[in-house]
Write a protein that holds these residues in place. Structure first.
Motif: not given
Length: 608
Positions: A189-190, A425-427, A195-199, A365-367
């Protein structure tokens, strides 16, 4: 709990899963039954509410069954696995909506150029090795040849496949590290958060770097498996061969990603070297070293880029950018941010608003990942910290290794490619965040001597909120002050007719580089087209014929009109300007199909 209660509970979960699969099937059928009939400014608002209702029901069932435990452990494992499959199907339908709803194509700018390159490879006018990153184009041609699907649709399938790879191998990676199905469920579910897709420099459309980053989840899964290879049994392992093949595929997808991965694996190799030298009995020292893998990545990158001049050009560009930034008071990413902030203020929005819409799940998630890294430093003697798996150290190291690259990109003037580094980085953040959530939920239950029934429903609720916030911003729409890059049949056919009947030596004028990119898509140019112009700085209502010495074609589409007047709130072009075109002197409409209009502008040297 009694045996009868356990049976009833298991039956309820199975019935819920049946409802969930029926809901997602109904959602897909509803989407297919209501195809796009013209340009759609927002995929969200133009898709039937029944589609979204089915997706919401199916996702709610998947979350509930995956995280709300039942009385029987063996039954829970089976139904939880089915819940993850259901969640994955939801993501396939969601990410595949442009395909299901019959879009001719989805993607502007680079996506259109990639479509043209795939067309050129299919027609034999260029060969794959002429391109710097032919991965998505060759796969597109393969799908087109094998299944007979049009190239524009085949390229959309390539995008969908990259999403599927990411959603499958992130949970497999976490499951391999923890040997826990519950951790794999959290990771699944994460991964669905995408998360890597930011537009911003990372898109859910044909974009080589975006697909490469999502594809890298397979590489990191093989990396985790490779660390566990028994080095005493054979000098060459099957996992090692698969890892090398996947690395080769990665450089074909995008060498820029490999350049970033070199920094990652150098950092991991340094950590392993230090651990072997000073903590020879530690967990890291006992794992397979990555030295040869790092050298392989470097050699692979140098060999592939040798004939393209990428390596020297990249170093020169970034060196000059950094020098300009620090010594000549140049401006980098902050200039772009300031410009975007000014534009958002003109639209009634703000940087904080758009940041929360685009990056709130990434921030959470970064936190979590940052908290893990901080805890490892501050509480390094804690039994909980000492029990953290070695792979966690590697992924934290990967994030640290990417920070200098992010800053270098940020310093580069006029670029937003630092979001590409952020996408990679989001991966790692997705994997680390999943491990932290699993560790915290398990520790919470153990400390309070409670069953998972207390903490897991909170996980379901938390993921429900994050999934909503994340997925609502995956596709560009006015919600994030953007427009859908939907390419309709009328728009593509209009450009095709215009290029086919174009008079010699008469160029095109179009908004935001439109004619250039469609020229790439339709004609399969080996090099990006840069010949066509944009409107004059004075705007569209500035008596266009007087702005040019020679004749021009002016292209206006329904997508242009809705993007500028609705999504961008007439920030650059107003409705009145669009309406003024038809009444301007020496401007004649020569082509129209309802969504595409072509005007002939008779310049100053042709007043007849």
């Amino acid at each position: 709990m009694s045996t009868q209660s356990a049976v009833d509970d298991d039956l309820f979960r199975k019935v819920a899963l049946v409802v969930g699969f029926l809901a997602i099937a109904g959602s897909a059928l509803a989407a297919r039954a209501n195809p796009a009939t013209g340009y759609e400014l927002s995929l969200y608002t133009m898709t039937s509410p029944f589609v979204w209702a089915g997706l919401v029901v199916a996702l709610a069932v998947a979350l509930a069954v995956a995280f709300v435990p039942s009385s029987g452990t063996s039954h829970t494992r089976g139904t939880q696995a089915l819940a993850l499959v259901l969640g994955g199907v939801v993501m396939v339908v969601f990410a595949g909506l442009p395909i299901i709803r019959g879009y001719r194509f989805y993607g502007h700018h680079d996506a259109l150029t990639h479509l043209g390159w795939a067309r050129a490879i299919s027609e034999g006018t260029i060969v794959p090795f002429d391109l710097f990153y032919p991965g998505i184009h060759t796969v597109t041609v393969l799908i087109n040849s094998a299944l007979g699907i049009p190239l524009s649709r085949s390229l959309l399938f390539v995008v969908l496949i990259s999403v599927l790879v990411f959603c499958v191998f992130v949970p497999l990676c976490v499951g391999t590290i923890t040997q826990s199905q519950q951790a794999a469920a959290i990771a699944a579910f994460s991964a669905f958060l995408l998360l890597p897709i930011t537009t911003i420099s990372m898109y859910l459309q044909a974009h080589a770097m975006s697909q490469a980053v999502l594809f890298s989840a397979l590489l990191f899964y093989l990396f985790v498996k490779y660390l566990r290879v028994d080095r005493t049994s054979a000098s060459v392992s099957a996992i090692g061969v698969l890892f090398a093949l996947t690395a080769t595929a990665t450089v074909v997808y995008h060498p820029q990603l490999v350049a970033h991965l070199i920094a990652v694996f150098i950092g991991i190799s340094v950590v392993q070297y230090v651990a072997r030298r000073f903590w020879s009995r530690g967990r890291i020292a006992g794992q397979t070293p990555m030295y040869s893998v790092t050298l392989f990545f470097i050699a692979l990158f140098l060999v592939w880029t040798a004939n393209h001049g990428f390596f020297s050009g990249m170093l020169e560009y970034f060196f000059e950018s950094v020098i300009e930034y620090f010594f000549e008071r140049g401006s980098g990413g902050e200039e772009t941010i300031a410009t975007q902030g000014t534009s958002l203020a003109s639209l009634g929005g703000g940087l904080l608003e758009i940041f929360l819409k685009l990056f709130f799940p990434q921030l959470m998630f970064s936190l979590l990942a940052g908290g893990l890294a901080l805890a490892a430093v501050v509480f390094r003697r804690s039994p909980y910290v000492s029990s953290i798996r070695a792979e966690t150290t590697y992924f934290v190291t990967a994030l640290v290794a990417l920070v200098p690259l992010f800053l270098i990109y940020f310093a580069a003037s006029g670029a937003t490619m630092y979001f590409r580094v952020m996408g990679l980085m989001m991966v790692f953040v997705t994997i680390l965040g999943s491990l932290v959530i699993y560790g915290l939920s398990t520790r919470y239950a153990n400390r309070r001597q409670q069953s998972p029934s207390t903490s897991r429903p909170l996980l379901a609720a938390g993921f429900a909120v994050l999934l909503t916030l994340s997925l609502v911003a995956i596709f560009p729409s006015p919600y994030i002050y953007n427009a859908s890059p939907h390419v309709s049949d009328a728009q593509m056919d209009g450009y095709g007719t215009a290029f086919e009947t174009q008079a010699d030596d008469v160029g095109f004028i179009g908004l935001r580089d439109g004619p250039n990119r469609f020229d790439d898509a339709i004609n399969g140019n080996a090099e990006r087209m840069h010949l066509h112009e944009g409107p004059p700085e004075e705007g569209l209502n500035s008596r266009l014929a007087e702005q040019y010495d020679g004749d021009r074609y002016l292209v206006l589409t329904q997508a242009d009109r809705e993007r500028e007047t609705i999504a961008y709130g007439e920030l650059r072009y107003s409705e009145a300007e669009f309406d003024s075109i038809a009444t301007q002197p020496r401007v004649d409409r020569v082509q129209s199909n309802g969504e595409f209009e072509l005007y002939w502008i008779r310049g100053n040297d042709n007043r007849n």
